[in-house]
Design an enzyme around this catalytic site. Structure first.
Site, mmCIF file in Angstrom:
data_model
loop_
_atom_site.group_PDB
_atom_site.id
_atom_site.type_symbol
_atom_site.label_atom_id
_atom_site.label_comp_id
_atom_site.label_asym_id
_atom_site.label_seq_id
_atom_site.Cartn_x
_atom_site.Cartn_y
_atom_site.Cartn_z
ATOM 1 C CB THR A 89 27.974 -28.063 17.417
ATOM 2 O OG1 THR A 89 26.837 -27.246 17.685
ATOM 3 C CG2 THR A 89 27.694 -29.478 17.902
ATOM 4 C CG HIS A 127 22.442 -20.297 19.782
ATOM 5 N ND1 HIS A 127 22.226 -19.453 18.720
ATOM 6 C CD2 HIS A 127 23.109 -21.375 19.266
ATOM 7 C CE1 HIS A 127 22.725 -19.980 17.621
ATOM 8 N NE2 HIS A 127 23.269 -21.160 17.930
ATOM 9 C CG ASN A 143 22.946 -20.409 13.558
ATOM 10 O OD1 ASN A 143 22.896 -19.420 12.835
ATOM 11 N ND2 ASN A 143 24.085 -20.930 13.977
ATOM 12 C CE1 TYR A 160 19.937 -25.787 16.351
ATOM 13 C CE2 TYR A 160 21.384 -23.869 16.314
ATOM 14 C CZ TYR A 160 21.119 -25.177 15.950
ATOM 15 O OH TYR A 160 22.023 -25.887 15.200
ATOM 16 C CG ASN A 207 18.540 -25.781 11.944
ATOM 17 O OD1 ASN A 207 18.732 -26.882 11.433
ATOM 18 N ND2 ASN A 207 19.296 -25.307 12.920
#
Length: 355
Positions: free
Chosen positions: A26, A175, A178, A180, A235
């Protein structure tokens, strides 16, 4: 013996000049409306000596945005802006895949248009906070996607993939790591559903499999890839006994002829899982390995011993845009400075120091 500086062929017949990849990171440099800016083009073009560039996470839909100033691929204006980036990278001899990243429950209503809230497989609020344009805020409870909304979200990925190809990208990486959205469906701690999308592992992998298949149908499997991070707690993900789940996932997608599978290791203890998936997946494996400190030239041995086909570098590539040359000579390296990682004014990693 295979070297990280040897070329490698993708499933579709294209050739990468080396086996060094720029990991997706990012950057938060997008302009109004999620538009890629000239600084974005400069950043990626400077790193075009990588065999493969994987872009920062790009939201496939409005509600997929999880952070401020991140770019999208769901509007004509965004497609046109990305074309400037990909043209510049290609002119410099590089190859670039767009990483499609739907953040799911990792987001906040303040980042979205009025009335929209983050979405997820289940209405489970993650612990912690995230940075927004209004400062740090607690995560909120997401909207649980209905069955129809799940299908619509899959269609959003496919449409964004078509937009990526129109924008000049060489392919798309989904993706699934992580914490998401795709990862949220895979993990039992964030997926409490009892329908076809939740419950046992064969149901929890369904969303990932269907997204991969939809994107492969839209742009070709040879231009489609998937990133995963088995067992990664980032996360607020809870994913005990992850290896069998990911073995089941890889079994379902292996025969499609994907461009590659990208594995992110969150710690050295997951190398056993990496090796198991390496044996199971018949295509190219890109590895973002777990290392102490920034990954450097010592990781190239993972190509030489066959653990991976390509190695992805993150922080060290930020500080050293000419990283493949520095890896070949085993340094010297500029030291990564996290204070310059993000934002439109973060030029420290664009106007980089020389040797």
């Amino acid at each position: 013996m295979t070297s990280a500086f040897d070329p490698v062929r993708l499933a579709g017949g294209g050739t990468l000049s080396n086996r060094i990849a720029l990991a997706p990171m990012t950057r938060s440099r997008a302009g109004e409306g999620g538009i890629a800016t000239p600084l974005v083009a400069e950043y990626y073009t400077q790193r075009a000596s990588a065999g493969l560039i994987i872009s920062e996470g790009v939201q496939p839909s409005v509600v997929g945005q999880g952070y401020p100033f991140t770019p999208g691929l769901h509007s004509a204006e965004q497609v046109a802006a990305w074309r400037e980036v990909t043209d510049s990278v290609h002119a410099a001899g590089g190859r670039i895949f767009a990483q499609l990243m739907h953040s799911g429950r990792i987001g906040h209503p303040s980042l979205l248009p009025d009335g929209l809230v983050p979405v997820a497989p289940s209405a489970v609020r993650p612990a912690g906070q995230l940075f927004t344009g209004e400062g740090m805020k607690d995560f909120t409870t997401p909207h649980e996607l209905t069955g129809d909304e799940v299908r619509a979200t899959i269609a959003d990925y496919a449409e964004a993939a078509r937009n990526a190809i129109e924008a000049g990208f060489d392919g798309v990486e989904l993706h699934g790591a992580n914490g998401y959205l795709i990862h949220q469906f895979l993990a039992p701690g964030s997926n409490l559903r009892t329908d076809e999308w939740g419950g046992p592992a064969e149901n929890r992998i369904r969303f990932a499999v269907e997204v991969v298949k939809a994107v492969a149908a839209a742009i070709g499997a040879e231009r489609t890839a998937l990133r995963i991070s088995p067992g990664n707690p980032y996360n607020d993900i809870s994913e005990p006994d992850a290896q069998p789940v990911y073995e089941a996932l890889v079994k379902e997608i292996d025969g499609l002829g994907l461009a590659y599978l990208h594995v992110l290791e969150y710690g050295p203890e997951v190398r056993e899982t990496t090796l198991a998936l390496r044996k199971q997946f018949s295509g190219l494996l890109v590895l973002n390995p777990a290392t102490e400190g920034p990954t450097d030239h010592r990781a190239l041995a993972l190509v030489e011993d066959g653990t991976a086909d390509l190695v992805a570098f993150g922080a060290l590539f930020l500080a050293n845009p000419d990283l493949p040359d520095r890896l070949r000579t085993e340094g010297p390296y500029n030291t990564p400075d996290p204070s310059t990682f993000f934002g439109g004014d973060a030029r420290g990693y664009t106007d980089y120091p020389t040797r």
